[in-house]
Design an enzyme around this catalytic site. Structure first.
Site, PDB file in Angstrom:
ATOM      1  N   HIS A  62       0.263  21.411  41.522  1.00  0.00           N
ATOM      2  CA  HIS A  62       0.368  22.728  41.993  1.00  0.00           C
ATOM      3  C   HIS A  62      -0.559  22.572  43.212  1.00  0.00           C
ATOM      4  O   HIS A  62      -1.684  21.765  43.242  1.00  0.00           O
ATOM      5  CB  HIS A  62       0.020  23.633  41.046  1.00  0.00           C
ATOM      6  CG  HIS A  62      -1.325  23.796  40.910  1.00  0.00           C
ATOM      7  ND1 HIS A  62      -2.555  24.403  41.415  1.00  0.00           N
ATOM      8  CD2 HIS A  62      -2.394  23.302  39.743  1.00  0.00           C
ATOM      9  CE1 HIS A  62      -3.556  24.336  40.723  1.00  0.00           C
ATOM     10  NE2 HIS A  62      -3.410  23.716  39.747  1.00  0.00           N
ATOM     11  N   ASP A 164      -8.989  21.293  42.335  1.00  0.00           N
ATOM     12  CA  ASP A 164      -8.024  21.845  41.356  1.00  0.00           C
ATOM     13  C   ASP A 164      -7.117  22.731  42.486  1.00  0.00           C
ATOM     14  O   ASP A 164      -7.311  23.835  42.779  1.00  0.00           O
ATOM     15  CB  ASP A 164      -8.529  22.790  40.378  1.00  0.00           C
ATOM     16  CG  ASP A 164      -7.613  23.543  39.509  1.00  0.00           C
ATOM     17  OD1 ASP A 164      -6.533  23.001  39.444  1.00  0.00           O
ATOM     18  OD2 ASP A 164      -7.864  24.437  38.914  1.00  0.00           O
ATOM     19  N   GLU A 194       0.878  28.183  40.463  1.00  0.00           N
ATOM     20  CA  GLU A 194       0.396  27.761  39.092  1.00  0.00           C
ATOM     21  C   GLU A 194      -0.761  28.534  38.736  1.00  0.00           C
ATOM     22  O   GLU A 194      -0.656  29.054  37.498  1.00  0.00           O
ATOM     23  CB  GLU A 194       0.107  26.521  39.222  1.00  0.00           C
ATOM     24  CG  GLU A 194      -0.189  25.521  37.787  1.00  0.00           C
ATOM     25  CD  GLU A 194      -1.570  25.817  37.400  1.00  0.00           C
ATOM     26  OE1 GLU A 194      -1.943  25.317  36.266  1.00  0.00           O
ATOM     27  OE2 GLU A 194      -2.591  26.153  38.042  1.00  0.00           O
ATOM     28  N   GLU A 195      -1.678  29.135  39.362  1.00  0.00           N
ATOM     29  CA  GLU A 195      -2.979  29.859  39.016  1.00  0.00           C
ATOM     30  C   GLU A 195      -2.701  31.082  38.501  1.00  0.00           C
ATOM     31  O   GLU A 195      -3.610  31.751  37.807  1.00  0.00           O
ATOM     32  CB  GLU A 195      -3.915  29.891  40.033  1.00  0.00           C
ATOM     33  CG  GLU A 195      -4.425  28.361  40.567  1.00  0.00           C
ATOM     34  CD  GLU A 195      -5.360  27.527  39.563  1.00  0.00           C
ATOM     35  OE1 GLU A 195      -5.762  28.229  38.551  1.00  0.00           O
ATOM     36  OE2 GLU A 195      -6.032  26.541  39.919  1.00  0.00           O
ATOM     37  N   HIS A 303     -12.775  25.496  38.632  1.00  0.00           N
ATOM     38  CA  HIS A 303     -12.817  26.787  39.200  1.00  0.00           C
ATOM     39  C   HIS A 303     -14.081  27.369  39.897  1.00  0.00           C
ATOM     40  O   HIS A 303     -14.498  28.701  39.520  1.00  0.00           O
ATOM     41  CB  HIS A 303     -12.209  27.795  38.210  1.00  0.00           C
ATOM     42  CG  HIS A 303     -10.874  27.887  38.187  1.00  0.00           C
ATOM     43  ND1 HIS A 303     -10.110  28.689  37.637  1.00  0.00           N
ATOM     44  CD2 HIS A 303      -9.738  27.102  38.475  1.00  0.00           C
ATOM     45  CE1 HIS A 303      -8.841  28.665  37.363  1.00  0.00           C
ATOM     46  NE2 HIS A 303      -8.563  27.243  37.870  1.00  0.00           N
TER      47      HIS A 303
END
Length: 329
Positions: A62, A164, A194-195, A303
Site C-alpha cells: 500500500h 509504513d 489500506e490504512e 504509526h
C-alpha cells in the site's frame, strides 16, 4: 536504483489515504522503466505488469499513509479534525502536520480536558491563523494533512515518517528492477486506502484474480524495552507472516517462502502479529479465495513520525520477493 534514495524521496511525499495521487505519480515514473504495462485502476491502485506464461502472482504494497482531515474551523481560526487511519491519540499533541497545499500546522491540545480524557475532540490544528476567514484562505473542510517527519539514516537504521508502507513500495520497485526473466505472470500492485480498511487491495485482487498473492508491508517488533512479546527483531531478516488479525496465511505459500529463503540463504523470521492487519486480509477473500501470504519489514514505532527500519531487512525482503518471482510455483 538506489533503494535508500528511493525511500528518502517516497517518505517525504505526502499522500494520505484517499488522495494518493502524488506518491502514485512518483511510483509510476519508476515502475514504467521495468514493466510491460503500468496502469491505474478505477479506485486508484497502480498496477505494474511484467508478462509471463506461468502462474499469475500478485504482490501488493500500500502506498497511502495515515493522517488527519479537517472537519471544521472555529471563529479563532483553529481547525478541528478527525483521523485518517489509526492514530495514537495520546501522542498527537504538539505534532506537526502538512496539508497538500503546503500549509503547515501544529496539533494543540485543550490541556486540562485532554489530560483528563485524551480524545480527538480535545485537540485542534493551529496554522497560525488570526481568525476563521484567515484560516479558510489556507485550509478547507475536507482537506487532509500528513504528519511531518524527516528522513534520517543512523548507521544501518533508517528513521522517517511514512515508512509504513513506503518501504513495501520500495521493496517491490527494487525487486521489479532486478527481475529480467520470469516464467510467472507478475503483477506489482501499489494499493490505495489500506490504512482505512484495505479497500484498494480488495478491488485490485478482484480484477486481477491471481493464483497466488503476497502482501508486502511492515510489522511490529518485540526488541525494545517493555515491547509486547513478539518473535520479530530489527536486523534479523525478512518476516514471513504466519497470521495477523486479518488473515491466517496460506500454509503452502508460507512453506514456499521459507523453502525459498533457506535455498537462497536469505535471513528470515516468522511473524505472528496479534494486532492489526495488512492488504493480505482483503486479498485472500477475493472471489472464490486466493492463496495468500505476507512478507513484512520489521519496524519500530509504527504509526509515528519516527518509524525505524534496518537496511539489511529491506535487502532481505527484496531478495525474497525476487526469488519468489522467478521460481516456478
Amino acid at each position: 536504483m538506489d533503494i535508500i534514495k528511493l525511500l528518502k524521496d517516497m517518505t517525504q511525499i505526502n499522500s494520505v489515504s484517499g488522495d494518493e495521487r502524488a506518491i502514485r505519480d512518483y511510483i509510476k515514473s519508476e515502475a514504467k522503466k521495468h514493466c510491460d504495462e503500468v496502469y491505474t485502476d478505477i479506485l486508484g491502485n497502480l498496477v505494474a505488469h511484467k508478462k509471463g506464461e506461468g502462474k499469475k502472482i500478485m504482490f501488493a504494497a500500500h502506498m497511502d499513509e495515515i493522517g488527519v482531515i479537517a472537519t471544521s474551523i472555529d471563529d479563532n481560526g483553529f481547525i478541528n479534525f478527525s483521523s485518517v487511519g489509526g492514530l495514537n491519540i495520546r501522542k498527537l499533541a504538539h505534532t506537526r502536520v502538512k496539508f497538500a497545499n503546503g500549509t503547515e500546522g501544529i496539533i494543540g491540545d485543550k490541556e486540562k480536558a485532554f489530560k483528563e480524557k485524551p480524545a480527538l475532540d480535545k485537540l485542534y490544528i493551529d496554522i497560525g491563523a488570526d481568525n476563521k476567514k484567515d484560516a479558510e484562505e489556507r485550509v478547507s473542510v475536507g482537506d487532509t494533512a500528513a504528519f511531518c517527519g524527516s528522513f534520517t539514516q543512523c548507521g544501518d537504521k533508517i528513521v522517517s515518517k511514512a515508512l509504513d508502507n513506503r518501504v513495501g513500495c520500495a521493496v517491490l520497485l527494487k525487486a521489479m528492477e532486478e527481475i529480467k526473466d520470469s516464467k510467472n505472470d507478475l503483477y506489482f500492485v501499489f494499493t490505495v486506502q489500506e490504512e482505512v480498511g484495505l479497500r484498494g487491495a480488495k478491488t485490485a485482487a478482484f480484477e486481477i484474480n491471481p493464483d497466488i498473492a503476497v502482501a508486502v508491508d511492515v510489522t511490529d517488533t518485540g526488541d525494545t524495552p517493555d515491547a509486547p512479546v513478539m518473535a520479530v527483531e530489527l536486523g534479523k531478516g525478512a518476516a514471513v507472516k504466519v497470521m495477523d488479525r486479518s488473515i491466517m496465511c496460506d500454509a503452502d505459500v508460507r512453506v514456499k517462502m521459507i523453502e525459498t529463503a533457506k535455498k537462497n540463504n536469505i535471513p528470515y523470521q516468522l511473524e505472528i502479529m496479534t494486532d492489526g492487519g495488512t492488504d493480505a486480509g482483503a486479498i485472500h477473500l477475493s472471489k472464490a479465495g486466493v492463496k495468500t501470504g505476507g512478507i513484512s519489514v520489521p519496524t519500530r514505532y509504527i504509526h509515528s513520525t519516527s518509524e525505524m527500519i534496518c537496511v539489511k531487512d529491506i535487502e532481505n525482503c527484496v531478495d525474497l520477493v525476487y526469488n519468489l518471482s522467478v521460481e516456478l510455483w
